[in-house]
Scaffold this motif. Structure first.
Motif, PDB file in Angstrom:
ATOM      1  N   GLY A 184       1.043   2.726  -5.085  1.00  0.00           N
ATOM      2  CA  GLY A 184       0.588   3.977  -5.896  1.00  0.00           C
ATOM      3  C   GLY A 184       1.617   4.940  -6.503  1.00  0.00           C
ATOM      4  N   SER A 228       0.731  -0.958   0.109  1.00  0.00           N
ATOM      5  CA  SER A 228       0.014   0.072  -0.054  1.00  0.00           C
ATOM      6  C   SER A 228       0.867   1.296  -0.026  1.00  0.00           C
ATOM      7  N   SER A 243      -3.847   4.701  -2.848  1.00  0.00           N
ATOM      8  CA  SER A 243      -2.873   3.963  -1.988  1.00  0.00           C
ATOM      9  C   SER A 243      -3.004   4.207  -0.418  1.00  0.00           C
TER      10      SER A 243
END
Length: 428
Positions: free
Chosen positions: A12, A8, A319
């Protein structure tokens, strides 16, 4: 869970820089190899390291696949990809139960799961890159190559990028006017915008409570007095109806509120029955209903997050929302159970109250169904904001309805007195 948390944090940023297709392909290939290593080299330390890398790859795959599927879908059908991908996830959950039952050892189970991934690796090369990311990077040669594939691809790309290019040009000109000759503003400036901060806070909370409820039921699926293999199978089966959610023509915000409220109510009823020695099948059914509703809220929130945030920081915001989801997973793995193996009272209270509070927070979000994806913070500000009606507006509405009601009551009598000769003609 630590690997999912790291994914996570990284997914992104690296997908914004190197492209969603590149990150997706690398993670898929690494994920397939990591699935094969525990079957060939079953060492405890190596196993933990491989599982951590697998978690990173899984999170990056989820972020990129959901984003690519949504960006390559027209706004009218944008709800189907987030519904179909969890449906495939539920099929995998159901398939894991018979595979675990038929596999005599963990090594055999890992080998059974890894070989199909290796066979399917060539199929992933046909996945296209994000059209909006290519437009931001000015990769017009790749876009033209996509357009030349077929007339259908050209029509789809023209539909997806019809307003994106002009909006991005306007945003670029506005940035040049604000800082002529200076450096371009960083993404942190966009993240500090009040609209983005409010939406990011609400979506992060929804993701955290969704993770607590969803994985709280998944990890305790054997605590309802039913066989673990059959409970795992029905746990996956309970997620399959999420494929029907796009048929409900309500919009993003109403579906999210309804799913969150039903999930909290079902978990609360399951808690009451478990405390009063209810039937295990009924307790598990209510818990799985709460799991189904929270899963519907999860994939709606994934789509909602993509539609709420501008292109310049969309992947990072997604994200961060996913990071909150993974933090909820980590917190849930630390929740202790009761001595008899059941879900604790405090945990079930959190599982039931968190979604209901999130249902109220959804009132602060706009409706994005059928609206083009925002490319800048200004586009987010132009989205309609929900405002609670004031007392003056309610009073004016009540007076208008009352006057219209009085007119409707007197109109039939006046009409009968003045237009009696034409009544028969009107019937004909």
């Amino acid at each position: 869970m630590v690997g999912l948390l790291l994914g996570s944090l990284l997914g992104g940023a690296i997908s914004d820089r190197y492209g969603k297709r590149t990150v997706l392909l690398v993670c898929v290939y690494v994920h397939a190899v990591c699935g094969l290593v525990p079957a060939l080299l079953p060492q405890p330390v190596l196993y933990l390291a491989v599982r951590c890398v697998t978690g990173v790859c899984c999170c990056c795959i989820n972020i990129c696949s959901f984003s690519l599927a949504v960006e390559w879908t027209p706004p009218a059908a944008r709800l189907w990809p987030p519904a179909f991908l969890p449906f495939c996830f539920s099929l995998g959950t159901m398939g894991g139960a018979p595979l675990a039952w038929l596999s005599p050892t963990w090594r055999r189970l890992h080998l059974t799961l890894a070989l199909p991934q290796l066979v399917c690796l060539p199929l992933y090369l046909s996945i296209p890159e994000s059209p909006r990311w290519l437009l931001l990077r000015k990769r017009m040669d790749v876009l033209e190559r996509y357009r030349d594939n077929s007339p259908a691809d050209k029509q789809c790309l023209d539909l997806l990028l019809d307003s994106a290019w002009s909006d991005m040009q306007k945003a670029t000109e506005a940035q040049k006017e604000q800082s002529p000759g200076g450096p371009a503003p960083s993404d942190i400036i966009h993240l500090k915008h009040p609209t983005v901060l409010l939406r990011l806070s609400i979506m992060s909370y929804l993701s955290a409570v969704s993770a607590l409820t969803y994985f709280g039921i998944c990890m305790n699926i054997g605590s309802f007095g039913v066989g673990v293999y059959s409970a795992q199978f029905f746990s996956g089966l309970s997620e399959a109806p999420c494929l029907l959610v796009p048929l409900v023509r309500l919009g993003r915000r109403p579906i999210s509120m309804l799913a969150l409220f039903l999930s909290g109510a079902a978990c609360f009823l399951s808690l009451l029955l478990s405390r009063y020695n209810g039937e295990p099948v009924l307790v598990m059914s209510l818990a799985l209903l709460g799991k189904l509703c929270i899963l519907a809220a999860v994939f709606i929130s994934i789509l909602y997050s993509i539609e709420l945030f501008p292109t310049v920081v969309r992947q990072r915001c997604v994200s961060l929302v996913n990071l909150s989801f993974r933090v909820g997973c980590l917190v849930n793995s630390l929740v202790p159970s009761t001595p008899n193996g059941a879900i604790s009272l405090a945990a079930m209270v959190v599982y039931s109250s968190g979604p209901i509070i999130g249902c109220g927070l959804c009132l602060l979000l706009p409706e994005t169904s059928g609206v083009p994806l925002p490319d800048s913070v200004e586009d987010c500000d132009r989205q309609p904001r929900p405002r609670p009606p004031s007392m003056g507006a309610l009073w004016r509405t009540w007076k208008l309805v009352s006057s219209q009601t009085r007119k409707a009551e007197t109109l039939p009598a006046e009409k009968d007195d003045t237009h009696t000769p034409n009544t028969h003609t009107g019937l004909i």
